[in-house]
Write an enzyme that holds these catalytic residues in place. Structure first.
Site, PDB file in Angstrom:
ATOM      1  N   GLU A  51       0.783  -1.255   0.049  1.00 56.81           N
ATOM      2  CA  GLU A  51      -0.037   0.081  -0.070  1.00 56.81           C
ATOM      3  C   GLU A  51       0.847   1.348   0.046  1.00 56.81           C
ATOM      4  OE1 GLU A  51      -0.573  -2.498   1.767  1.00 56.81           O
ATOM      5  OE2 GLU A  51      -2.474  -3.198   1.810  1.00 56.81           O
ATOM      6  N   PHE A 113     -11.653  -8.045  13.745  1.00 57.19           N
ATOM      7  CA  PHE A 113     -10.111  -8.269  12.810  1.00 57.19           C
ATOM      8  C   PHE A 113      -9.903  -7.057  11.886  1.00 57.19           C
ATOM      9  CE2 PHE A 113      -9.104 -10.333   8.626  1.00 57.19           C
ATOM     10  CZ  PHE A 113      -7.665 -10.534   9.082  1.00 57.19           C
ATOM     11  N   GLN A 114      -8.686  -6.865  11.899  1.00 56.98           N
ATOM     12  CA  GLN A 114      -8.104  -5.758  10.981  1.00 56.98           C
ATOM     13  C   GLN A 114      -8.903  -4.446  11.422  1.00 56.98           C
ATOM     14  OE1 GLN A 114      -8.073  -7.188   6.702  1.00 56.98           O
ATOM     15  NE2 GLN A 114      -6.005  -7.913   7.245  1.00 56.98           N
ATOM     16  N   LYS A 163     -17.508  -0.949   6.543  1.00 58.71           N
ATOM     17  CA  LYS A 163     -17.703  -1.825   5.421  1.00 58.71           C
ATOM     18  C   LYS A 163     -19.424  -1.694   5.182  1.00 58.71           C
ATOM     19  CE  LYS A 163     -16.830  -6.629   4.184  1.00 58.71           C
ATOM     20  NZ  LYS A 163     -16.353  -7.957   4.792  1.00 58.71           N
ATOM     21  N   MET A 476      24.476   8.902   1.854  1.00 55.27           N
ATOM     22  CA  MET A 476      24.306  10.218   2.434  1.00 55.27           C
ATOM     23  C   MET A 476      24.629  10.079   3.748  1.00 55.27           C
ATOM     24  SD  MET A 476      23.542  13.364   1.902  1.00 55.27           S
ATOM     25  CE  MET A 476      22.550  13.953   0.833  1.00 55.27           C
TER      26      MET A 476
END
Lengths: 561, 561
Positions: A51, A113-114, A163, A476
């Protein structure tokens, strides 16, 4: 007719003119992906491999179009993986519309969940965020979010849709108008302030224009050029301002900042009037603030009032859209010849040329240098490609040696400095600008942070070019350890995979160059390729970026070595 | 860092998550919030945050700008304690094992005006509202008794004065100026409007002479039109022949040593006054208005002083008439006093100032360096052989007098709208700027009419006076029909200002008289201090109408009281 919240989302996006979504499906966003199934003729979905890649790709997309880039993820880890990209967009004022699925309203707060409180997590790093819990809210929330992301000073917006809100049905009404009482960006400059600014500039003996990202966001590159030519005032820019002004122009003096040009950094502290437009006096620009441009009267134009007098006191603060401000200023500005003042730049430029630029870009012996690779790419593309560097030494080198000929050509993570930015952002930029060449230039470290997106490139057939400047170091950090930590190289050695095999495993063309003699031909193959191409160039291991304003030093204490 | 206590008031849309965004701003900068309260406010769907922090001015300014970046935030202002009325509420539960202890605790509470809100057999709950400091001291005095629980609400605050409310409030933007909203439509106009809605009612309200403008004046206006003299703007000061005529008139009738440069012709007396107030007054400057006085003077000074209220000093109403008390005027003078305003002869009382009274006013003006604004619109209407005296003619004060005259009443020309200002040259130059902005020039045709009026035969003036005298007698006679009111016989103008012997809500009376007795009069409160329980009768109207109106009025008064 009632439709589901998920379909309302699709319809709204289409009505807003969105054509591409970068995303990754998952449990809580499944109803939306189901609705998307019927919209693939109108909405292109790019399936990323992580993502974070979706967020950066949406950023790359937005930086080209100026409209919000759209990315989508599921709840929980899907949403939290967006966070880095959102923070990056917040720092660099990039309009993003992030849509996340959320568990059903009924189970919110039960550690379902999630389930993750993504609203709470993203509050400090979004311009606005909102949780939608019923289908009726979908169109308005999306339109609001889209507008807020894009208007005024752009930034990321996150809409979290439960949802149930995706699945339940409601009447669909596209809101023609959304009420935003507290959000009314000021676009037109105050005429009195413009007058004051013009008076200061017309009297100035050593004026300097300091332009930033705001010029590109406001699509004001052309107005800037006209203003500069009407006024004769020399121009310098920030990292994000690169490509806003043609680098070959006689009034272009180079850029400022920690690794910007020598003359521009030094003479910032000699200018009597500095007009800063669409930039925020970031610490990488000012270095030691109490020794920054103290002699100068500062005119600061920005669309975000919070930036004015934030770091540098402005004599004339102007809240306005950069384009409108420049148009108004041009009416009052008098043509002036600043030859003597410009000569001061030229003198210092010569020093930088001999000390730094020439040896870096035209070496004849030793290992290949990063600067010469960038110089060659710049020459071969005539400065017309879209360049997307990652973060680190090669980013500064790219900024220094690519000669930008047209606007919206430099897409970089400047504020957040997000390693792993280049490849996904280049994907978004290439999709948004299918007719331009897009070249990602990455270091070996940053490349590995998001290299899974090579398969996205393969799946989508995106002809983006990737150059990996491999010095087997986190360069760097190594440079700083060398200069400021007595060369105690702490965890900067990096053992790399075989990048060519890696690319080939993703079905992309790739090659590796180690010898200077082979470089030109390899670059030609890269640039001539019709499809994506990965070129690994093995470069000098302990090359340093100069000039440099060391931390805590003043801008005029910039070092050439 | 120079820290002090600031109270930030934030108005925002009432949405979930706002508190998080607001508090996050302080968290991010590691600023400790001393107190924070949030509640809904009177305007729908808005929340009001009251946040107190101890920090420096610069940080506060940045915080305020950052607060504005929150999309839902509508308005923010920050104030120091001197600009606020603030309080908190505290409950202190104190141990009170014995009745003696309890009495002692109650005594302490009593000292602080705190309340006992609950008593149990071993404790007592004290409720206190007050400033943080007083709550702290109460707490420290109660500590020795054993404080078991202590809770305070955090500060709530309102602004003392709207001028400290900075920033945008887009809900309010669409509303007119709060100064104007805070003003009343002149009671005279209101009554006149109501009068128009009550069929068959007689108006003794508006001060319009019933006579028509004399034919020679009308003819002069027609001729000016036919000669094409009135098609263009005239000189802003007024046409020269009219100003010359005015000079001659004021030298002859008012003994004012004016030259043409001392005269501006205005759009009626009302424009003259407005121009004078706007030219003379800074927002803080005070004007002493000797009341009861013409209602428009009061609203005009409020406008000129940005909503500031005029300072009223009332005349003493005695059996010998309305009398000036110079001590009351002197007592009202402050360092901000700029001018004394006098209407002579006075509307609504009919008072004509004696030379002695005028000398007192002149003395005060000299002593405190004040202007005298002298409204002499009724200069020709004095009864019983009284002679009008102009302030402008008085020894040693000419430079500080602004005299206002007009043709409206003198020549029965209220519809023509011509007045004029006579003042010293320096003031005239400043007043002219306002005059120019208000009207450019008075109507040209009216100026020619006024010229004819001032230079033509004056016999109408004495005729009018004679008529008014007759009408005054009708009123005085009618007034004998009631013992519910007393009346000071007018010395000038064409108004009487009777007073009820018992206090009456004069506004309510005026409305009821119109509705029930079909006669319109103006409530006395509209004329400022000293006007309460009075009403004004204008005897400008025709005799028959006047008689009928008076009959209705007296009958009505007699029935209701």
């Amino acid at each position: 007719m009632k439709i589901t919240g998920a379909e309302a989302l699709m319809k709204t996006l289409v009505e807003l003119g969105v054509d591409t979504i970068y995303g990754y499906p998952g449990g809580a966003i499944m109803p939306t992906y189901d609705a998307l199934y019927d919209y693939t003729d109108r909405l292109r979905h790019v399936l990323v491999r992580h993502e974070q890649g979706a967020a950066h790709a949406a950023e790359g997309h937005a930086r080209i179009t100026g409209k919000p880039g759209v990315c989508m993820a599921t709840s929980g880890p899907g949403a939290t993986n967006l966070v880095t990209g959102i923070a990056d967009a917040m720092m660099d004022s990039v309009p993003l519309l992030c849509i996340t699925g959320q568990v059903s309203q009924a189970v919110i707060g039960t550690d379902a969940f999630q389930e993750t409180d993504i609203i709470g997590i993203t509050t400090p790093i979004t311009k606005w965020n909102y949780q939608v819990t019923s289908p009726e809210e979908v169109p308005e929330a999306i339109v609001k979010g889209y507008r807020i992301a894009m208007e005024g000073r752009p930034g990321p917006v996150l809409i979290d849709i439960t949802k149930n809100a995706q699945m339940e049905q409601a009447d669909y009404v596209f809101p023609k108008e959304v009420k935003l009482a507290g959000f009314q960006p000021v676009l037109d400059p105050n005429p009195r302030q413009i007058q004051l600014a013009a008076e200061l500039l017309n009297k100035a003996k050593r004026p300097l224009l300091l332009i930033g990202h705001g010029i590109l966001i406001a699509h004001a590159a052309h107005d800037l050029l006209e203003f500069v030519e009407a006024s004769g005032i020399p121009v310098t820019n920030t990292l994000h301002g690169l490509s806003a002004f043609p680098s070959g122009h006689p009034l272009y003096m180079g850029w400022v900042g920690m690794h910007g040009n020598y003359s521009t950094n030094i003479l910032t502290n000699k200018a009597d009037v500095i007009m800063a437009i669409g930039m925020r006096f970031d610490d990488r620009v000012t270095s030691r603030l109490d020794a920054y441009a103290k002699q100068a009267k500062v005119i600061h134009i920005d669309i975000d009032p919070a930036e004015l007098n934030k770091n540098v006191r402005a004599e004339v603060p102007i809240v306005a859209d950069a384009k409108r401000a420049l148009i108004e200023l041009k009416k009052l500005i008098q043509p002036r010849d600043h030859a003597a003042w410009i000569q001061e730049f030229r003198t210092l430029q010569k020093e930088e040329e001999t000390e730094v630029i020439e040896p870096a870009t035209h070496p004849t012996t030793g290992a290949i240098k990063m600067a010469e690779v960038v110089r060659k790419i710049s020459e071969a593309t005539k400065g017309e490609a879209i360049i997307v560097p990652d973060v680190g030494q090669h980013q500064m080198i790219t900024a220094r040696y690519y000669k930008f000929a047209q606007p919206d050509s430099f897409i970089t993570s400047g504020g957040a400095g997000t390693m792993g930015f280049a490849v996904p952002a280049a994907i978004g930029a290439q999709i948004a600008a299918p007719n331009r060449m897009v070249i990602a230039i990455a270091g070996d470290g940053g490349f590995q942070m998001t290299m899974q997106e090579l398969t996205t490139i393969y799946q989508e057939g995106i002809p983006v070019k990737i150059v990996i400047l491999n010095n087997n170091f986190l360069g760097m950090v190594r440079q700083w350890q060398q200069l400021f930590y007595e060369k105690r190289y702490s965890f900067v050695n990096i053992k790399n995979p075989d990048f060519v095999k890696m690319a080939e495993a993703c079905y992309l063309k790739a090659e590796k160059v180690t010898e200077r003699a082979d470089l030109d031909a390899a670059l030609k193959r890269l640039l001539d390729a019709k499809e994506s191409y990965v070129l690994e160039v093995v470069v000098e291991q302990e090359d340093n970026v100069f000039p440099m304003v060391p931390t805590g030093a003043a801008v005029d204490e910039v070092r050439l070595r | 860092m120079n820290t002090q206590k600031f109270t930030i008031t934030v108005f925002s849309e009432n949405k979930p998550g706002l508190l998080y965004r607001v508090s996050g701003l302080f968290l991010k900068r590691k600023i400790n919030v001393e107190s924070l309260t949030v509640s809904e406010i009177e305007q729908d769907k808005l929340s009001r945050f009251t946040i107190t922090v101890n920090t420096d001015r610069e940080t506060i300014e940045k915080i305020v700008k950052q607060l504005y970046r929150i999309v839902e935030v509508v308005k923010v202002f920050e104030n120091t304690d001197d600009q606020l009325i603030s309080k908190e509420l505290a409950f202190i539960k104190v141990s009170s094992k014995s009745p003696e202890k309890r009495r002692e605790i109650e005594d302490v509470a009593y000292l602080f005006n705190a309340k006992v809100s609950y008593v149990s057999n071993d404790s007592i709950v004290i409720e206190m509202s007050g400033t943080e400091d007083t709550i702290d001291s109460l707490l420290s005095l109660l500590r020795p008794f054993g404080v078991r629980e202590f809770v305070r609400s955090g500060r709530i605050a309102v602004l003392k004065d709207d001028k400290h409310a900075e920033g945008k409030f887009s809900h309010m933007v669409r509303e007119p100026s709060y100064i104007v909203q805070g003003m009343d439509v002149s009671a005279i106009k209101k009554i006149q409007l109501l009068h128009n809605q009550v069929p068959g009612s007689i108006s003794l309200a508006q001060g319009i002479p019933s006579f028509g403008t004399y034919p020679h004046i009308r003819e002069a206006a027609k001729k000016a039109i036919d000669d094409g003299l009135v098609d263009k703007y005239t000189l802003g000061y007024g046409i020269t022949p009219l100003r010359e005529a005015i000079v001659e008139k004021v030298r002859r009738d008012n003994a004012i040593k004016a030259e043409i440069e001392n005269v501006i012709v205005t759009h009626g007396g009302i424009e003259a006054l407005m121009a004078v107030f706007l030219a003379l007054l800074n927002p803080r400057d005070e004007v002493i208005i000797i009341t009861p006085d013409y209602a428009s003077h009061i609203t005009q000074t409020q406008i000129a002083r940005h909503g500031g209220k005029p300072i009223f000093v009332s005349l003493d109403e005695t059996e010998q008439g309305w009398q000036l008390n110079p001590e009351k005027i002197e007592a009202a003078v402050t360092q901000d006093t700029k001018a004394i305003l006098i209407c002579n002869p006075c509307n609504p009382t009919g008072k004509v100032y004696t030379r002695e009274e005028m000398e007192q006013i002149a003395r005060i003006a000299v002593k405190y360096n004040l202007f005298i604004i002298s409204d002499e619109i009724y200069e020709y209407f004095l009864y019983d052989g009284r002679k009008h005296i102009s302030f402008g003619s008085m020894e040693g004060i000419a430079d500080r007098v602004i005299s206002i005259f007009g043709v409206s009443k003198t020549y029965s020309m209220t519809g023509w709208r011509i007045g004029y200002i006579v003042a010293n040259k320096t003031l005239i130059d400043q007043i002219f700027k306002i005059h120019d902005s208000l009207v450019t020039c008075p109507a040209a045709v009216s100026q020619y009419a006024a010229l004819a009026a001032i230079t033509g035969p004056q016999d109408n003036v004495s005729y009018y006076l004679q008529e008014f005298d007759k009408r005054k007698k009708i009123v005085m006679e009618a007034m004998k029909g009631t013992d519910k009111m007393t009346l000071v016989e007018p010395e000038g103008a064409y108004y009487v200002f009777p007073k009820f012997i018992t206090p009456v809500d004069d506004y309510d009376f005026a409305i009821r008289a119109l509705r029930n007795a079909k006669v319109a009069v103006v409530p006395g409160s509209a004329f400022g201090l000293g006007g309460e329980s009075h009403f004004r009768i204008s005897y400008g109207c025709e005799e028959d109408e006047l008689k009928e109106g008076m009959t209705r009025l007296i009958n009505y008064v007699n029935t209701i009281l």
